[in-house]
Design a protein around this motif. Sequence first.
Motif, mmCIF file in Angstrom:
data_model
loop_
_atom_site.group_PDB
_atom_site.id
_atom_site.type_symbol
_atom_site.label_atom_id
_atom_site.label_comp_id
_atom_site.label_asym_id
_atom_site.label_seq_id
_atom_site.Cartn_x
_atom_site.Cartn_y
_atom_site.Cartn_z
ATOM 1 N N LEU A 146 -8.193 -6.740 3.596
ATOM 2 C CA LEU A 146 -8.100 -5.938 2.374
ATOM 3 C C LEU A 146 -6.890 -6.315 1.534
ATOM 4 C CD1 LEU A 146 -8.982 -2.414 3.804
ATOM 5 C CD2 LEU A 146 -10.268 -3.612 2.030
ATOM 6 N N THR A 147 -5.876 -6.889 2.138
ATOM 7 C CA THR A 147 -4.643 -7.223 1.429
ATOM 8 C C THR A 147 -4.644 -8.652 0.909
ATOM 9 O OG1 THR A 147 -3.416 -8.088 3.353
ATOM 10 C CG2 THR A 147 -3.445 -5.697 3.048
ATOM 11 N N VAL A 151 -12.219 3.922 6.240
ATOM 12 C CA VAL A 151 -11.793 3.038 5.158
ATOM 13 C C VAL A 151 -12.855 3.148 4.078
ATOM 14 C CG1 VAL A 151 -11.024 0.736 4.496
ATOM 15 C CG2 VAL A 151 -10.797 1.478 6.883
ATOM 16 N N THR A 201 -8.562 -4.616 8.027
ATOM 17 C CA THR A 201 -7.559 -4.105 7.103
ATOM 18 C C THR A 201 -6.644 -5.203 6.560
ATOM 19 O OG1 THR A 201 -6.167 -3.478 8.991
ATOM 20 C CG2 THR A 201 -7.615 -1.790 8.069
ATOM 21 N N GLY A 216 -14.034 2.413 -0.060
ATOM 22 C CA GLY A 216 -13.833 1.736 -1.333
ATOM 23 C C GLY A 216 -14.579 2.481 -2.424
ATOM 24 N N THR A 275 -20.515 -2.460 2.170
ATOM 25 C CA THR A 275 -19.196 -2.947 2.576
ATOM 26 C C THR A 275 -19.080 -4.438 2.267
ATOM 27 O OG1 THR A 275 -19.132 -1.337 4.373
ATOM 28 C CG2 THR A 275 -17.575 -3.173 4.483
ATOM 29 N N VAL A 287 -9.092 1.411 -2.761
ATOM 30 C CA VAL A 287 -9.433 1.571 -1.351
ATOM 31 C C VAL A 287 -8.472 2.578 -0.722
ATOM 32 C CG1 VAL A 287 -9.745 0.435 0.876
ATOM 33 C CG2 VAL A 287 -10.250 -0.817 -1.233
ATOM 34 N N ARG A 310 -9.815 -12.441 -1.923
ATOM 35 C CA ARG A 310 -11.163 -12.616 -1.397
ATOM 36 C C ARG A 310 -11.521 -14.100 -1.377
ATOM 37 N NH1 ARG A 310 -16.168 -8.759 -2.967
ATOM 38 N NH2 ARG A 310 -14.425 -7.302 -2.689
ATOM 39 N N LEU A 316 -15.013 -8.427 4.638
ATOM 40 C CA LEU A 316 -14.340 -7.461 5.502
ATOM 41 C C LEU A 316 -15.049 -7.355 6.852
ATOM 42 C CD1 LEU A 316 -13.629 -4.598 2.926
ATOM 43 C CD2 LEU A 316 -12.191 -6.568 3.527
ATOM 44 N N SER A 345 -4.561 1.571 -1.492
ATOM 45 C CA SER A 345 -4.282 0.211 -1.932
ATOM 46 C C SER A 345 -3.519 0.239 -3.252
ATOM 47 C CB SER A 345 -5.589 -0.568 -2.103
ATOM 48 O OG SER A 345 -6.393 0.020 -3.113
ATOM 49 N N TRP A 348 0.836 -1.191 0.000
ATOM 50 C CA TRP A 348 0.000 0.000 0.000
ATOM 51 C C TRP A 348 0.876 1.248 0.000
ATOM 52 C CZ3 TRP A 348 -5.530 0.435 1.866
ATOM 53 C CH2 TRP A 348 -6.223 -0.755 1.628
#
Length: 269
Positions: A110-111, A79, A107, A81, A181, A64, A114, A185, A59, A44
């Motif tokens: 997020l990295t 946060v 968070t 998106g 959201t 994001v 999915r 997450l 990101s 990031w």
Amino acid sequence: MSRQWKGWGPGGELPEQHYLIEPRHLAGGGDIRHVTEYLRASGWADRTPRAGTPIVFDSPDKSVRLGYDTAAMPPGWTVSGRTTLDEPAWHVTLTAHVPVEIIAGLTDALTQTRPAHAPNVWAPLEEQNWATARGKHFTATSPDGDAWVQFHQSPAGGAHWWAGARTEHGRTWDAVFSQNTPMHLVQGFATALADPQPVMRPRGHVPATDRIRTTSVSVLPSQLAAWKQARVTAARTATWARNTWAARQPRKPAPRSHTARNGAAAGRH
């Protein structure tokens, strides 16, 4: 209660007093680098202005943005998106006293890639004996009664996720997730919230409440540094593995345009 933290060794270091605090949802905000250094190690971009505030990270694909602002009202985290081809815009706000270990549940997710399975926000809470109740809003409450997660539905048909905690002094923190959201997450946040493991805080950073249990431990500075570095190293390793995998995937040939095909055909006449 006091004990010597395992791992003491030679070297002339002086141990520092810290406290293990449980339940973690009442442990106070903690060191924000627990969140930001993991994001930095995950690729990031740090967009924080030279003045050092507010803290801003983007990101790698710029979809994001995370911010931490002590001058905001209320101070805390955001946060956001942006709208993409796959999902609409979304937004999360977390006040400053949400423990960083719980924020990291969101968070860190997020990295990561999915998950393929459908997320279930309630599952990690129920596994840790949080009580669930169906009413106007579906709510899960921690065993001590001092923290909750709620799917809040408004009469107009809108909805959002709301989590919070309180002590005998009143509300401690809030976290609000907009309706759009991504569910994985919210699940990551709920999983970290329900984790029964205590979190560590240095002397002078233990919240003034009778609702927590503390264990005094002596910790070497090198141990603290090693634990922090291990988290950063894990982020770098995971990022390297994802990037390596992506680089090895065969590229699909770009489709030839109709104009190009017609031009080639014309050139053969």
